[in-house]
Design a protein around this motif. Structure first.
Motif, PDB file in Angstrom:
ATOM      1  N   THR A  48      24.927   8.845  53.566  1.00 35.49           N
ATOM      2  CA  THR A  48      24.137   9.752  54.400  1.00 35.49           C
ATOM      3  C   THR A  48      22.759   9.977  53.791  1.00 35.49           C
ATOM      4  O   THR A  48      21.748   9.950  54.492  1.00 35.49           O
ATOM      5  N   ALA A  49      22.698  10.171  52.472  1.00 32.85           N
ATOM      6  CA  ALA A  49      21.406  10.349  51.796  1.00 32.85           C
ATOM      7  C   ALA A  49      20.514   9.128  52.003  1.00 32.85           C
ATOM      8  O   ALA A  49      19.318   9.265  52.287  1.00 32.85           O
ATOM      9  N   SER A  50      21.077   7.932  51.880  1.00 32.38           N
ATOM     10  CA  SER A  50      20.293   6.704  52.093  1.00 32.38           C
ATOM     11  C   SER A  50      19.769   6.607  53.517  1.00 32.38           C
ATOM     12  O   SER A  50      18.615   6.233  53.748  1.00 32.38           O
ATOM     13  N   LYS A  51      20.599   6.953  54.483  1.00 38.05           N
ATOM     14  CA  LYS A  51      20.180   6.919  55.890  1.00 38.05           C
ATOM     15  C   LYS A  51      19.062   7.922  56.146  1.00 38.05           C
ATOM     16  O   LYS A  51      18.095   7.629  56.860  1.00 38.05           O
ATOM     17  N   ILE A  52      19.176   9.097  55.558  1.00 37.04           N
ATOM     18  CA  ILE A  52      18.142  10.127  55.742  1.00 37.04           C
ATOM     19  C   ILE A  52      16.820   9.650  55.131  1.00 37.04           C
ATOM     20  O   ILE A  52      15.756   9.852  55.717  1.00 37.04           O
ATOM     21  N   SER A  88      20.666  14.980  65.264  1.00 34.51           N
ATOM     22  CA  SER A  88      19.606  15.326  64.313  1.00 34.51           C
ATOM     23  C   SER A  88      20.129  15.184  62.884  1.00 34.51           C
ATOM     24  O   SER A  88      21.338  15.220  62.642  1.00 34.51           O
ATOM     25  N   VAL A  89      19.208  15.023  61.958  1.00 33.10           N
ATOM     26  CA  VAL A  89      19.575  14.969  60.542  1.00 33.10           C
ATOM     27  C   VAL A  89      20.313  16.250  60.160  1.00 33.10           C
ATOM     28  O   VAL A  89      21.334  16.213  59.469  1.00 33.10           O
ATOM     29  N   SER A  90      19.819  17.388  60.634  1.00 32.77           N
ATOM     30  CA  SER A  90      20.456  18.678  60.348  1.00 32.77           C
ATOM     31  C   SER A  90      21.897  18.719  60.846  1.00 32.77           C
ATOM     32  O   SER A  90      22.796  19.165  60.132  1.00 32.77           O
ATOM     33  N   ASP A  91      22.128  18.228  62.067  1.00 34.88           N
ATOM     34  CA  ASP A  91      23.488  18.201  62.598  1.00 34.88           C
ATOM     35  C   ASP A  91      24.374  17.249  61.806  1.00 34.88           C
ATOM     36  O   ASP A  91      25.558  17.529  61.585  1.00 34.88           O
ATOM     37  N   SER A  92      23.822  16.128  61.361  1.00 35.94           N
ATOM     38  CA  SER A  92      24.591  15.185  60.540  1.00 35.94           C
ATOM     39  C   SER A  92      25.039  15.836  59.240  1.00 35.94           C
ATOM     40  O   SER A  92      26.184  15.659  58.813  1.00 35.94           O
ATOM     41  N   VAL A  93      24.134  16.586  58.606  1.00 38.59           N
ATOM     42  CA  VAL A  93      24.479  17.280  57.365  1.00 38.59           C
ATOM     43  C   VAL A  93      25.539  18.350  57.644  1.00 38.59           C
ATOM     44  O   VAL A  93      26.502  18.492  56.883  1.00 38.59           O
ATOM     45  N   THR A  94      25.395  19.070  58.748  1.00 39.97           N
ATOM     46  CA  THR A  94      26.379  20.095  59.110  1.00 39.97           C
ATOM     47  C   THR A  94      27.762  19.478  59.322  1.00 39.97           C
ATOM     48  O   THR A  94      28.766  20.017  58.855  1.00 39.97           O
ATOM     49  N   HIS A  95      27.815  18.345  59.990  1.00 40.37           N
ATOM     50  CA  HIS A  95      29.098  17.666  60.200  1.00 40.37           C
ATOM     51  C   HIS A  95      29.675  17.162  58.882  1.00 40.37           C
ATOM     52  O   HIS A  95      30.895  17.170  58.687  1.00 40.37           O
ATOM     53  N   LEU A  96      28.807  16.753  57.978  1.00 36.74           N
ATOM     54  CA  LEU A  96      29.267  16.315  56.659  1.00 36.74           C
ATOM     55  C   LEU A  96      29.858  17.492  55.880  1.00 36.74           C
ATOM     56  O   LEU A  96      30.869  17.350  55.197  1.00 36.74           O
TER      57      LEU A  96
END
Length: 175
Positions: free
Chosen positions: A63-67, A90-98
């Motif tokens: 996820t960090a690499s994709k961001i 969104s990046v924010s939603d991706s982090v929230t799901h993670l």
């Protein structure tokens, strides 16, 4: 089936909200560099989690690499990066799901982007994740603008970045 998916999503988001006040002080720095004709663009992001155990998690690192790759097209503003698209959300939603999936608070803390119209971006990662050259504990980008062989300028930038990482400067530009 759709109601079950919605229920699980809601439950995961409420779990993420409960974890939001916990300190996320561990994590990784991810770099991405792209050749743009005679120039280059480079981006660096810091994604934090609560423990170093999660920071070593392959899903977290991916996820960090994709961001970082998304950050190549964002001006370095952290809020703009959080709102940017990452695979349909969104990046924010991706982090929230993670957060909901892994179970620890996570935070996209910092972002910086450099670009040169002619020249190169040198990148160095200290404490690199095994098998990776773009993920680690410390990341440095150096923009070298000017005419000349791009590979030579990139190597010069990398050597300067290596020294900057070793000296732990008191000032960081762009982050």
């Amino acid at each position: 089936m759709e109601a079950a998916v919605d229920w699980l999503r809601t439950k995961g988001l409420s779990k993420a909200a409960k974890k939001a006040d916990r300190v996320a002080a561990e994590g990784v720095v991810a770099l991405a560099v792209r050749v743009d004709g005679q120039g280059m663009t480079g981006a660096v992001i810091e994604l934090n989690a609560e423990t170093d155990f999660v920071a070593r998690n392959e899903v977290f690192q991916a996820t960090a690499s994709k961001i970082a790759k998304v950050a190549l097209d964002v001006d370095g503003d952290i809020e703009a990066l959080r709102a940017a698209d990452l695979g349909g959300e969104s990046v924010s939603d991706s982090v929230t799901h993670l957060v909901a999936t892994i179970g620890e608070n996570m935070l996209l803390r910092r972002s910086a982007r450099f670009s040169v119209s002619q020249g190169a971006i040198g990148a160095y990662v200290h404490g690199a994740v095994a098998g990776s050259t773009d993920l680690g504990r410390i990341g440095v980008l150096v923009a070298v603008e000017g005419a000349g062989d791009q590979a030579t300028l990139k190597e010069l930038g990398r050597n300067i970045a290596l020294h900057a990482a070793a000296t732990a400067p008191a000032v960081s530009v762009g982050g």
